[in-house]
Design a protein around this motif. Structure first.
Motif, PDB file in Angstrom:
ATOM      1  N   HIS A  75       0.741  -1.136   0.102  1.00  0.00           N
ATOM      2  CA  HIS A  75       0.125  -0.078  -0.031  1.00  0.00           C
ATOM      3  C   HIS A  75       1.096   1.260   0.019  1.00  0.00           C
ATOM      4  O   HIS A  75       0.460   2.197   0.772  1.00  0.00           O
ATOM      5  CB  HIS A  75      -0.813   0.078   1.100  1.00  0.00           C
ATOM      6  CG  HIS A  75      -1.804  -1.213   1.220  1.00  0.00           C
ATOM      7  ND1 HIS A  75      -2.622  -1.477   2.368  1.00  0.00           N
ATOM      8  CD2 HIS A  75      -2.252  -2.163   0.318  1.00  0.00           C
ATOM      9  CE1 HIS A  75      -3.255  -2.596   2.204  1.00  0.00           C
ATOM     10  NE2 HIS A  75      -3.040  -3.183   1.065  1.00  0.00           N
TER      11      HIS A  75
ATOM     12  N   GLU B   2       9.266  -4.205  -5.940  1.00  0.00           N
ATOM     13  CA  GLU B   2       8.784  -4.496  -4.744  1.00  0.00           C
ATOM     14  C   GLU B   2       9.785  -3.863  -3.556  1.00  0.00           C
ATOM     15  O   GLU B   2      10.954  -4.190  -3.537  1.00  0.00           O
ATOM     16  CB  GLU B   2       8.385  -5.790  -4.207  1.00  0.00           C
ATOM     17  CG  GLU B   2       7.346  -6.574  -5.240  1.00  0.00           C
ATOM     18  CD  GLU B   2       5.808  -5.764  -5.005  1.00  0.00           C
ATOM     19  OE1 GLU B   2       5.708  -4.873  -4.004  1.00  0.00           O
ATOM     20  OE2 GLU B   2       5.143  -5.848  -6.024  1.00  0.00           O
TER      21      GLU B   2
ATOM     22  N   GLY C 255       9.274   4.404  -2.265  1.00  0.00           N
ATOM     23  CA  GLY C 255       8.754   3.340  -1.345  1.00  0.00           C
ATOM     24  C   GLY C 255       9.845   3.140  -0.333  1.00  0.00           C
ATOM     25  O   GLY C 255       9.872   2.736   0.963  1.00  0.00           O
TER      26      GLY C 255
ATOM     27  N   PRO D 128       1.866   4.791  -1.074  1.00  0.00           N
ATOM     28  CA  PRO D 128       0.985   5.751  -1.971  1.00  0.00           C
ATOM     29  C   PRO D 128       1.968   6.035  -3.471  1.00  0.00           C
ATOM     30  O   PRO D 128       3.260   5.821  -3.573  1.00  0.00           O
ATOM     31  CB  PRO D 128       1.224   6.984  -1.350  1.00  0.00           C
ATOM     32  CG  PRO D 128       1.614   6.401   0.260  1.00  0.00           C
ATOM     33  CD  PRO D 128       2.421   5.181   0.048  1.00  0.00           C
ATOM     34  N   ASP D 129       1.065   6.111  -4.415  1.00  0.00           N
ATOM     35  CA  ASP D 129       1.673   6.565  -5.734  1.00  0.00           C
ATOM     36  C   ASP D 129       2.582   7.710  -5.645  1.00  0.00           C
ATOM     37  O   ASP D 129       2.441   8.599  -4.864  1.00  0.00           O
ATOM     38  CB  ASP D 129       0.572   6.495  -6.683  1.00  0.00           C
ATOM     39  CG  ASP D 129      -0.288   5.424  -7.086  1.00  0.00           C
ATOM     40  OD1 ASP D 129       0.571   4.322  -6.823  1.00  0.00           O
ATOM     41  OD2 ASP D 129      -1.386   5.662  -7.337  1.00  0.00           O
ATOM     42  N   HIS D 130       3.770   7.916  -6.644  1.00  0.00           N
ATOM     43  CA  HIS D 130       4.663   8.667  -6.793  1.00  0.00           C
ATOM     44  C   HIS D 130       5.034   9.327  -5.422  1.00  0.00           C
ATOM     45  O   HIS D 130       5.820  10.370  -5.152  1.00  0.00           O
ATOM     46  CB  HIS D 130       3.882  10.200  -7.332  1.00  0.00           C
ATOM     47  CG  HIS D 130       2.944   9.795  -8.341  1.00  0.00           C
ATOM     48  ND1 HIS D 130       3.315   9.412  -9.674  1.00  0.00           N
ATOM     49  CD2 HIS D 130       1.665   9.917  -8.603  1.00  0.00           C
ATOM     50  CE1 HIS D 130       2.617   9.256 -10.530  1.00  0.00           C
ATOM     51  NE2 HIS D 130       1.271   9.571  -9.997  1.00  0.00           N
ATOM     52  N   THR D 131       5.703   8.147  -4.628  1.00  0.00           N
ATOM     53  CA  THR D 131       6.401   8.570  -3.264  1.00  0.00           C
ATOM     54  C   THR D 131       7.377   7.388  -3.436  1.00  0.00           C
ATOM     55  O   THR D 131       7.352   6.130  -3.964  1.00  0.00           O
ATOM     56  CB  THR D 131       5.661   8.395  -1.968  1.00  0.00           C
ATOM     57  OG1 THR D 131       5.016   7.013  -2.101  1.00  0.00           O
ATOM     58  CG2 THR D 131       4.566   9.550  -1.981  1.00  0.00           C
TER      59      THR D 131
END
Length: 249
Positions: A117, A152, A124, A119-122
């Motif tokens: 989960h 991942e 990881g 968030p997009d454009h962050t």
């Protein structure tokens, strides 16, 4: 013959009387108590005096603000990127927690999990260091390693609590103890490493060297010597030397 002029015929020198004290700058009219060449203290400018009084407090404030800014930047860097609140409240969690088959050392095992989960454009891998995980009821605030594999984000933890399958011990071998030749009053005890799975056989040196050795009422943090034996039994063994007055000098 050159004529010498009569002193009475010489042209008198033109002299000028000094100005009255009242006309000297800085002197008040009618005050003739001091000579005209005496030094007078110039008047104090109230505005410049105010600036001088504020000079030290202003410098102190600037230094305080600078120190606060440095502390704030350092905390910001150590904490990582501060994302908006709606991203911080995202349902970030670790999934697929998997223990390694081999023990790292006595009562220690490595665990790996995947971060879900994100968030997009962050990034990881930045979140990886900030999301805690619970293993065996204990909370670990951050992993010991973060990395990206095939897109991942994974983290790893070294768990040294509640790992019974990695809790090895030495079983004293009766009849194997013997006095050490050349060392005064010293007896050597042999112990076989128990609870030692075949999965860890290639790691026997580390497991042996980190397992406590108990003999009688003594507990050693680790054995004095480790080895691997295969004749009558296969496995790792350790030895400790204990002072014994019944052994010769």
């Amino acid at each position: 013959m050159r004529r010498t002029p009569n002193p009475s015929e010489r042209t008198p020198l033109h002299t000028t009387n000094p100005p009255p004290y009242s006309s000297v700058p800085g002197r008040s009219r009618g005050n003739n108590s001091s000579p005209p060449n005496s030094q007078t203290r110039p008047p104090v400018d109230p505005e410049s005096q105010t600036r001088h009084d504020l000079e030290f407090p202003s410098a102190f404030v600037l230094v305080a603000v600078g120190l606060f800014a440095i502390a704030f930047i350092a905390g910001y860097i150590c904490r990582g990127t501060d994302y908006p609140e709606w991203i911080r409240d995202a349902d970030l969690r670790w999934i697929d927690l998997t223990p390694e088959k081999k023990c790292m050392s006595y009562e220690r095992r490595m665990y790996t999990a995947k971060l879900a989960h994100i968030p997009d454009h962050t990034p990881g891998d930045k979140w990886c260091w900030t999301v805690p995980i619970t293993i065996h009821g204990d909370v670990y605030n951050r992993p010991v390693w973060c990395g990206v594999k095939k897109g991942e984000v994974y983290g790893q933890w070294h768990v040294d609590k509640n790992e019974p399958s990695c809790r090895t011990w030495f079983q004293i071998i009766d009849g194997e103890e013997t006095c050490v030749h050349g060392i005064s009053h010293t007896r050597r005890y042999f112990g076989k490493l128990e609870n030692f799975d075949r999965e860890d056989w290639d790691n026997w040196r580390v497991m042996c060297a980190t397992t406590p050795f108990k003999v009688h009422n003594l507990t050693f943090e680790r054995p004095h010597q480790c080895g691997f034996r295969g004749a009558s039994w296969i496995g790792a063994w350790g030895t400790v030397d204990v002072q014994d007055e019944t052994c010769p000098e």
